[in-house]
Design a protein around this motif. Structure first.
Motif, PDB file in Angstrom:
ATOM      1  N   LEU A  38       7.549   8.928  -2.162  1.00  0.00           N
ATOM      2  CA  LEU A  38       6.427   9.825  -2.405  1.00  0.00           C
ATOM      3  C   LEU A  38       5.124   9.289  -1.824  1.00  0.00           C
ATOM      4  O   LEU A  38       4.214  10.058  -1.515  1.00  0.00           O
ATOM      5  CB  LEU A  38       6.260  10.067  -3.904  1.00  0.00           C
ATOM      6  CG  LEU A  38       7.392  10.852  -4.576  1.00  0.00           C
ATOM      7  CD1 LEU A  38       7.136  10.956  -6.065  1.00  0.00           C
ATOM      8  CD2 LEU A  38       7.551  12.214  -3.953  1.00  0.00           C
ATOM      9  N   VAL A  39       5.027   7.967  -1.654  1.00  0.00           N
ATOM     10  CA  VAL A  39       3.810   7.376  -1.108  1.00  0.00           C
ATOM     11  C   VAL A  39       3.594   7.790   0.353  1.00  0.00           C
ATOM     12  O   VAL A  39       2.531   8.316   0.684  1.00  0.00           O
ATOM     13  CB  VAL A  39       3.812   5.845  -1.273  1.00  0.00           C
ATOM     14  CG1 VAL A  39       2.633   5.216  -0.567  1.00  0.00           C
ATOM     15  CG2 VAL A  39       3.826   5.477  -2.740  1.00  0.00           C
ATOM     16  N   PRO A  40       4.552   7.576   1.270  1.00  0.00           N
ATOM     17  CA  PRO A  40       4.300   8.030   2.637  1.00  0.00           C
ATOM     18  C   PRO A  40       4.190   9.550   2.738  1.00  0.00           C
ATOM     19  O   PRO A  40       3.470  10.062   3.599  1.00  0.00           O
ATOM     20  CB  PRO A  40       5.493   7.515   3.442  1.00  0.00           C
ATOM     21  CG  PRO A  40       6.502   7.090   2.484  1.00  0.00           C
ATOM     22  CD  PRO A  40       5.816   6.844   1.183  1.00  0.00           C
ATOM     23  N   LEU A  41       4.850  10.256   1.854  1.00  0.00           N
ATOM     24  CA  LEU A  41       4.744  11.712   1.855  1.00  0.00           C
ATOM     25  C   LEU A  41       3.326  12.143   1.486  1.00  0.00           C
ATOM     26  O   LEU A  41       2.736  13.003   2.150  1.00  0.00           O
ATOM     27  CB  LEU A  41       5.768  12.307   0.892  1.00  0.00           C
ATOM     28  CG  LEU A  41       5.976  13.809   0.946  1.00  0.00           C
ATOM     29  CD1 LEU A  41       6.536  14.209   2.296  1.00  0.00           C
ATOM     30  CD2 LEU A  41       6.908  14.236  -0.162  1.00  0.00           C
ATOM     31  N   GLY A  42       2.759  11.538   0.464  1.00  0.00           N
ATOM     32  CA  GLY A  42       1.390  11.864   0.052  1.00  0.00           C
ATOM     33  C   GLY A  42       0.355  11.460   1.091  1.00  0.00           C
ATOM     34  O   GLY A  42      -0.571  12.220   1.398  1.00  0.00           O
ATOM     35  N   VAL A  43       0.511  10.261   1.639  1.00  0.00           N
ATOM     36  CA  VAL A  43      -0.420   9.803   2.680  1.00  0.00           C
ATOM     37  C   VAL A  43      -0.298  10.685   3.924  1.00  0.00           C
ATOM     38  O   VAL A  43      -1.293  11.023   4.561  1.00  0.00           O
ATOM     39  CB  VAL A  43      -0.155   8.320   3.019  1.00  0.00           C
ATOM     40  CG1 VAL A  43      -0.943   7.875   4.231  1.00  0.00           C
ATOM     41  CG2 VAL A  43      -0.498   7.450   1.828  1.00  0.00           C
ATOM     42  N   GLY A  44       0.917  11.077   4.255  1.00  0.00           N
ATOM     43  CA  GLY A  44       1.118  11.955   5.401  1.00  0.00           C
ATOM     44  C   GLY A  44       0.468  13.309   5.211  1.00  0.00           C
ATOM     45  O   GLY A  44      -0.124  13.856   6.147  1.00  0.00           O
TER      46      GLY A  44
END
Length: 63
Positions: A38-44
């Motif tokens: 979820l972290v790279p998804l949110g940052v993306g």
């Protein structure tokens, strides 16, 4: 090409790459747990929408 527009395009491309990486993590195709993906998804998503808004807000100047 304007520097803001170039930076916006770069942010958009990085956002797309991070969204794809996070989605692959959610599907289990990358060595990430579902919560950690979820972290790279949110940052993306943040990068993607910031880049799109930067490109839209920057007007073209006639040469």
């Amino acid at each position: 090409m304007n520097q803001k527009r170039t930076f916006g395009s770069l942010l958009t491309l990085l956002g797309i790459a991070a969204i794809i990486y996070g989605a692959l993590g959610l599907l289990g195709m990358v060595a990430l747990s579902k919560i950690n993906s979820l972290v790279p998804l949110g940052v993306g998503l943040i990068f993607f929408f910031a880049g799109i808004s930067l490109v839209r807000a920057t007007g073209d100047r006639p040469a």
